[in-house]
Design a protein around this motif. Structure first.
Motif, PDB file in Angstrom:
ATOM      1  N   ARG A 282       0.825  -0.935   0.455  1.00 12.06           N
ATOM      2  CA  ARG A 282       0.119   0.092  -0.023  1.00 12.06           C
ATOM      3  C   ARG A 282       1.205   1.539   0.050  1.00 12.06           C
ATOM      4  NH1 ARG A 282      -3.288  -3.239  -1.013  1.00 12.06           N
ATOM      5  NH2 ARG A 282      -5.450  -4.097   0.674  1.00 12.06           N
ATOM      6  N   THR A 283       2.303   1.623   0.863  1.00  6.17           N
ATOM      7  CA  THR A 283       2.454   2.477   0.894  1.00  6.17           C
ATOM      8  C   THR A 283       3.399   3.365  -0.242  1.00  6.17           C
ATOM      9  OG1 THR A 283       3.127   2.334   3.297  1.00  6.17           O
ATOM     10  CG2 THR A 283       4.557   3.304   1.979  1.00  6.17           C
ATOM     11  N   VAL A 284       4.369   1.718  -1.142  1.00  2.00           N
ATOM     12  CA  VAL A 284       4.867   1.874  -2.268  1.00  2.00           C
ATOM     13  C   VAL A 284       4.156   2.203  -3.089  1.00  2.00           C
ATOM     14  CG1 VAL A 284       6.348   1.205  -3.768  1.00  2.00           C
ATOM     15  CG2 VAL A 284       6.018   0.277  -1.259  1.00  2.00           C
ATOM     16  N   GLY A 285       3.029   1.432  -3.468  1.00  2.11           N
ATOM     17  CA  GLY A 285       2.021   1.639  -4.617  1.00  2.11           C
ATOM     18  C   GLY A 285       0.869   3.112  -4.237  1.00  2.11           C
ATOM     19  N   GLU A 286       0.978   3.543  -3.307  1.00  2.00           N
ATOM     20  CA  GLU A 286       0.076   4.880  -3.142  1.00  2.00           C
ATOM     21  C   GLU A 286       1.185   6.133  -4.044  1.00  2.00           C
ATOM     22  OE1 GLU A 286      -1.370   8.162  -0.389  1.00  2.00           O
ATOM     23  OE2 GLU A 286      -2.020   5.603   0.095  1.00  2.00           O
ATOM     24  N   ALA A 287       2.391   6.231  -3.333  1.00  2.00           N
ATOM     25  CA  ALA A 287       3.617   6.727  -3.482  1.00  2.00           C
ATOM     26  C   ALA A 287       3.609   6.819  -5.315  1.00  2.00           C
ATOM     27  CB  ALA A 287       5.063   6.799  -3.754  1.00  2.00           C
TER      28      ALA A 287
END
Length: 421
Positions: A282-287
């Motif tokens: 989620r974190t990497v994807g949203e970035a």
């Protein structure tokens, strides 16, 4: 002479009696009529009492119920009442008689008439209601992380009004992935199962964590072909992007953007990559989504992706992005051909247009898919120098792409989805 005096005395006495009768008559009139001439024969009906529809009441904390007061007699002139509670910390009451339970205990609700201060009471008992836990879910059931990555899992206790919301977390292999308060840290390459357990009822949910070691990962190869005009709407123009695996980190995503982001169909492929990366992390994807979208498009996209990549049997589509890769069909489990290929064309029925908000040309493209009945979904892209927007005027970014996060058709039960590299 004497007879004449007697006659005069008789007349005097008669006049006196008549005067007295007149005085008495006027006095009675004064009693009947007020100074203004109004008749005072009517009288005000006073309140004789008041009653409540309930004399006792039981509520759970947080509950409420309205009591009804009846003033007697029915034709009483002043039916106004006030309400009060003997213990407002236990149960409060408003001006309409609505009783609200605040905490466990007992309280007496009193209604008082304005006329005569007549009263009636209701004894209220407040109990603490315990709602048992029936289950627990996680925001994702599978995630792929690179060594060193951290991702937070979110547990939802069911029902959401359950009294005890406490949970504990555990990992099947702490050498691969650790967990603390839902925060998962990738330690080394391998697979581990993260389990959340409710304190009430020991209900569980799990997430499979796959950890990859980037130092030994296959080199990412990306190629872009075809030409789509940046300024002139030309029906029939197409472009493709091929790649051997999805980027694993934000840095890899930036490297891919550097190679293909200057072309409109490159932005479409980057959008699919970012969405799949969001499914895994989620974190990497949203970035990455933020790098490839106008700012107003980020929240609608991530909100919907959380549903698509969640556990809900109706919404979940872990194969959503695979459906937009060449060769993937519902019948074959959305397992695409390799290397992965994204096929894009200029939208045949939607011309380019100038955007005043972004001060540049908006291009309407379509990406092919076997996951939708119409065979394609529209994606709008542009370049912009607008402050606060990504792309820096150098890269195409996505204005909107709702078709990419609307559900594709369900996968065939006969052929499971095998995941994406």
């Amino acid at each position: 002479m004497i007879k004449k005096m007697k006659k005069q005395l008789f007349y005097l006495m008669a006049a006196t009696v008549a005067l007295l009768v007149a005085v008495v008559s006027c006095s009675k009139e004064d009693d009947i009529n007020d100074d203004s001439g109004n008749n005072n024969n009517s009288h005000t009906v006073s309140v004789a009492g008041v009653s409540l529809d309930k004399t006792s009441l039981s509520l759970a904390v947080g509950g409420s119920e309205t009591l009804t007061a009846t003033v007697n007699p029915a034709d009483a002139a002043n039916k106004n009442v006030t309400w009060s509670s003997s213990a407002t910390g236990v149960a409060s009451v408003d001006a309409t008689g609505k009783v609200t339970a605040a905490s466990a205990g007992t309280a007496t609700i009193t209604v008082t008439t304005q006329d005569g201060s007549k009263t009636a009471t209701c004894n209220v008992t407040i109990t603490t209601s315990t709602v048992a836990v029936t289950g627990v879910t996680l925001n994702t059931t599978a995630v792929t992380l690179a060594v060193g990555d951290v991702q937070t899992l979110t547990a939802t206790v069911v029902p959401d009004v359950a009294t005890n919301q406490n949970v504990t977390w555990s990992t099947s292999d702490a050498t691969v992935a650790t967990v603390s308060g839902g925060s998962v840290t990738a330690v080394k390459a391998g697979t581990a199962t993260i389990t959340v357990t409710t304190a009430d009822g020991n209900r569980t949910a799990t997430c499979t964590v796959t950890v990859t070691d980037n130092s030994s990962a296959v080199a990412l190869e990306v190629n872009i072909t075809g030409k789509i005009s940046h300024t002139t709407y030309t029906v029939g123009q197409t472009g493709t992007v091929t790649f051997n695996r999805f980027p694993a980190t934000e840095e890899e995503f930036r490297q891919v953007r550097e190679k293909i982001g200057g072309e409109p169909h490159g932005a479409v492929a980057l959008q699919l990559m970012a969405y799949e990366m969001y499914r895994r992390n989620r974190t990497v994807g949203e970035a990455c989504i933020r790098l490839n979208n106008v700012t107003v498009n980020v929240t609608p996209a991530t909100n919907r992706l959380r549903e698509l990549f969640g556990k809900d049997a109706y919404y979940a589509r872990p194969y959503q992005i695979a459906a937009f890769l060449k060769g993937a069909t519902p019948a074959n489990g959305y397992n695409p051909t390799k290397p992965y290929t994204v096929e894009v064309r200029v939208a045949p029925a939607v011309a380019y247009e100038y955007s005043n908000d972004y001060q540049n040309t908006m291009l309407y493209l379509e990406v092919f898919t076997q996951g939708k009945d119409r065979g394609s979904e529209q994606v709008a892209v542009l370049k912009t120098l607008k402050p606060g927007e990504p792309g820096e005027g150098k890269y195409f970014i996505v204005f909107n792409s709702p078709g990419l996060y609307s559900q594709v058709r369900e996968v065939s039960f006969a052929n499971p989805f095998n995941g994406l590299d």
